[in-house]
Scaffold this active site. Structure first.
Site, PDB file in Angstrom:
ATOM      1  N   ARG A 127     -13.254  -3.106 -12.282  1.00  0.00           N
ATOM      2  CA  ARG A 127     -11.561  -2.947 -12.362  1.00  0.00           C
ATOM      3  C   ARG A 127     -11.424  -4.652 -13.612  1.00  0.00           C
ATOM      4  NH1 ARG A 127     -12.346  -1.200  -7.454  1.00  0.00           N
ATOM      5  NH2 ARG A 127     -11.554   0.578  -6.264  1.00  0.00           N
TER       6      ARG A 127
ATOM      7  N   ASP B  40      -8.649   0.728   0.729  1.00  0.00           N
ATOM      8  CA  ASP B  40      -9.713   0.756   1.185  1.00  0.00           C
ATOM      9  C   ASP B  40      -9.987   0.256   2.591  1.00  0.00           C
ATOM     10  OD1 ASP B  40     -10.661  -0.333  -1.596  1.00  0.00           O
ATOM     11  OD2 ASP B  40      -8.828  -1.040  -1.321  1.00  0.00           O
TER      12      ASP B  40
ATOM     13  N   ARG C  69      -9.859   4.575   3.566  1.00  0.00           N
ATOM     14  CA  ARG C  69     -11.181   4.676   3.965  1.00  0.00           C
ATOM     15  C   ARG C  69     -11.778   4.175   5.237  1.00  0.00           C
ATOM     16  NH1 ARG C  69     -11.307   3.362  -2.919  1.00  0.00           N
ATOM     17  NH2 ARG C  69     -10.054   5.409  -3.900  1.00  0.00           N
TER      18      ARG C  69
ATOM     19  N   HIS D 206      -9.469  -5.977  -4.246  1.00  0.00           N
ATOM     20  CA  HIS D 206      -9.546  -4.623  -4.364  1.00  0.00           C
ATOM     21  C   HIS D 206     -10.253  -4.208  -5.813  1.00  0.00           C
ATOM     22  CE1 HIS D 206      -9.355  -0.254  -4.493  1.00  0.00           C
ATOM     23  NE2 HIS D 206      -8.310   0.078  -5.803  1.00  0.00           N
TER      24      HIS D 206
END
Ligand code: NAD
Length: 317
Positions: free
Chosen positions: A91, A151, A154, A178
């Site tokens: 990222r 997240d 999840r 993140h």
């Protein structure tokens, strides 16, 4: 905030933006949605497609492709524009490319006279949120990133499966960046009000092992790469996460969501955006919740913030 008309301006009508728009429509989250994209034809096509579903929805939402001037009376400007992560790309590697895109977008949104709340999803999301805050000059509490909301969703889903319990009864968070340095403060993870560590220590009571529980953390951290390898991009989960944050803002819910917020001394960190549980309402981030992290977790959190701060400071805006 205009209480009569809940308006969202969405910049970036790609997979993430439109999954979010579709969630807004299905959950009747706002009254007006303007779609803005560099590719105007795409935005117009997306508006037509969504409008054709209105007859089957409970919403009377006004949806149209528009211009930056349409942000003037929006409550929230949601930024999903940018380039998607390539397989194998971190990222942080996306940063330089997306920072350039944002300098033009934020300026254009501000030129409309926009005075609402920025909600950012573009990756690397913590740094893109800090860039948005810096470029806009807004009070940091009015600039929110999707952070570790996805997240955390999840994590709750996977733990719900292991403990054979509704994921809404799992109270556990992913915090920090993140990205690769995110982590789960297990000392704060609960099933209802019982610490998950205690349940795992009680052999008679636990349907899974502590090793299985710990493995979930890596599964969450690697989920995006897994999905990208399988189908090219991730979008439904983040679309639902953004809709959740939007509802918290528009309905003044005071809900707790792990968004990317600027730390102003919480957890011993300052002037860095990171994913932490926050109380969200019509003003954006009402308050950052300080979890009772243990020493090791505090160190992990500082390491994650250090990664983010270094990346932001390397940028020339
Ligand atoms: P996409 O390529 O499908 O869509 C991006 C859109 O941005 C395109 O429609 C493009 O035309 C538009 N765009 C590009 N430059 C623009 C500009 N200057 N002005 C206006 N629009 C512009 O990508 P996607 O899959 O929708 O992903 C979007 C972003 O969301 C990526 O950065 C991705 O990494 C990120 N993402 C974040 C999360 C999260 O949890 N925060 C999850 C998934 C994806």
């Amino acid at each position: 905030m205009n209480q009569d008309l809940r308006k969202v301006a969405l910049v970036g009508t790609g997979m993430v933006g439109m999954s979010y728009a579709y969630a807004l429509l299905n959950q009747n989250v706002c009254d007006e949605l303007v779609l803005i994209d560099l590719n105007k034809e795409r935005a117009a096509g997306e508006a037509m497609d969504l409008n054709h579903g209105l007859a089957f929805s409970t919403s009377a939402m006004k949806i149209y492709a528009g211009e930056y001037s349409d942000c003037a009376d929006a409550d929230i400007a949601v930024l999903c524009a940018g380039v998607a992560q390539k397989p194998g790309e971190s990222r942080l590697e996306l940063l330089q490319r997306n920072a350039k895109v944002f300098s033009s977008i934020v300026q254009a949104v501000l030129s409309s006279g926009f005075d609402g709340i920025f909600l950012v999803a573009t990756n690397p999301v913590d740094i893109m949120t800090q860039i948005t805050c810096s470029l806009s000059g807004f009070d940091p509490r009015r600039v929110v990133g999707s952070g570790t909301a996805l997240d955390t969703a999840r994590l709750r889903y996977l733990l719900g499966g292991l403990f054979e319990v509704d994921s809404r009864n799992i109270h556990a968070y992913v915090i920090g960046e993140h990205g690769d340095s995110e982590f789960v403060p297990w000392s704060q993870a609960m099933l209802a009000t019982r610490p998950i560590i205690d349940i795992c220590n009680d052999l008679s009571d636990c349907p899974c092992t502590w090793e299985q529980v710990r493995a979930v953390e890596d599964e969450v951290r690697n989920a995006a790469q897994h999905i990208i390898r399988a189908k090219g991009a991730t979008y439904y989960g983040i679309g639902m996460s953004l809709a959740r944050i939007t509802k918290s803002i528009l309905n003044n819910e005071n809900s707790v969501v792990t968004v990317s917020a600027m730390l102003l001394g919480e957890y011993g960190e300052k002037n860095v955006f990171a994913g932490v549980p926050c109380i969200i309402n019509r003003n954006g981030v009402k308050r950052v919740l300080s979890l009772s992290l243990n020493e090791q977790e505090i160190e992990q959190f500082h390491a994650s913030c250090h990664t983010l701060r270094t990346s932001f400071e390397e940028l020339s805006l």
